[in-house]
Scaffold this motif. Structure first.
Motif, PDB file in Angstrom:
ATOM      1  N   ARG A  78      22.844 -18.363  31.577  1.00 41.72           N
ATOM      2  CA  ARG A  78      23.039 -17.094  30.881  1.00 41.72           C
ATOM      3  C   ARG A  78      22.931 -15.945  31.873  1.00 41.72           C
ATOM      4  NH1 ARG A  78      19.643 -17.273  25.185  1.00 41.72           N
ATOM      5  NH2 ARG A  78      21.220 -18.495  24.080  1.00 41.72           N
ATOM      6  N   ARG A 104      25.501 -11.468  27.908  1.00 46.74           N
ATOM      7  CA  ARG A 104      25.137 -10.488  26.892  1.00 46.74           C
ATOM      8  C   ARG A 104      24.714  -9.211  27.591  1.00 46.74           C
ATOM      9  NH1 ARG A 104      20.727 -11.471  22.104  1.00 46.74           N
ATOM     10  NH2 ARG A 104      20.799  -9.352  21.318  1.00 46.74           N
ATOM     11  N   ASP A 113      13.727  -7.874  26.075  1.00 49.97           N
ATOM     12  CA  ASP A 113      14.580  -8.731  25.238  1.00 49.97           C
ATOM     13  C   ASP A 113      15.596  -9.483  26.093  1.00 49.97           C
ATOM     14  OD1 ASP A 113      13.266  -7.824  22.946  1.00 49.97           O
ATOM     15  OD2 ASP A 113      14.766  -6.270  22.554  1.00 49.97           O
ATOM     16  N   TRP A 117      15.878 -13.492  26.323  1.00 50.65           N
ATOM     17  CA  TRP A 117      17.137 -14.159  25.999  1.00 50.65           C
ATOM     18  C   TRP A 117      17.584 -15.049  27.150  1.00 50.65           C
ATOM     19  CZ3 TRP A 117      22.098 -13.704  28.140  1.00 50.65           C
ATOM     20  CH2 TRP A 117      23.118 -14.330  27.416  1.00 50.65           C
ATOM     21  N   GLU A 120      15.687 -18.337  27.410  1.00 48.72           N
ATOM     22  CA  GLU A 120      16.015 -19.361  26.425  1.00 48.72           C
ATOM     23  C   GLU A 120      17.039 -20.359  26.965  1.00 48.72           C
ATOM     24  OE1 GLU A 120      17.410 -17.448  22.899  1.00 48.72           O
ATOM     25  OE2 GLU A 120      15.499 -16.478  22.513  1.00 48.72           O
TER      26      GLU A 120
END
Length: 125
Positions: A78, A104, A113, A117, A120
């Motif tokens: 990510r 993102r 945040d 994220w 994860e």
């Protein structure tokens, strides 16, 4: 320059762009950290902050950034881009389909945040 973010969860690497970014910033900090994660057999889960301290990218830095696309798709987990620069956010959002991973965009105020994220890890298909 590109500064490392410290105190991140295991499996997350993070950086903050400060001032003008050039190719040597990638070669000296970002690229080695990405390569170390790959060499350790981990997915690259990256938090990258372009805050108020960020000024611009040189053409050489843009080229180094484009070369990251040459990393095998399976190594990417990510990428959390943290920025309040609306133009950068819009451009990245528009080309997000080109990234071989989940991407993102977060506001600078949501840095925690973004880190959570990224930690994860990727959603398995």
């Amino acid at each position: 320059m590109i500064e490392s973010l410290h105190g991140l969860p295991d499996g997350v690497i993070g950086f903050r762009a400060v001032g003008a970014i050039d190719a040597s910033d990638y070669v000296g900090s970002l690229d080695p950290a990405i390569d170390a994660a790959i060499d350790a057999g981990r997915k690259v889960n990256l938090v990258y902050v372009l805050g108020d301290e960020f000024e611009r990218y040189s053409l050489g830095a843009l080229w180094q950034d484009a070369k990251l696309e040459g990393k095998p798709a399976h190594v990417w987990g990510r990428i959390a881009l943290v920025t309040d620069h609306s133009l950068i956010g819009e451009v990245i959002h528009g080309i997000a389909f080109l990234f071989p991973c989940e991407l993102r965009i977060f506001a600078v105020s949501a840095l925690d945040d973004a880190i959570a994220w990224a930690a994860e890890g990727p959603k398995e298909a």
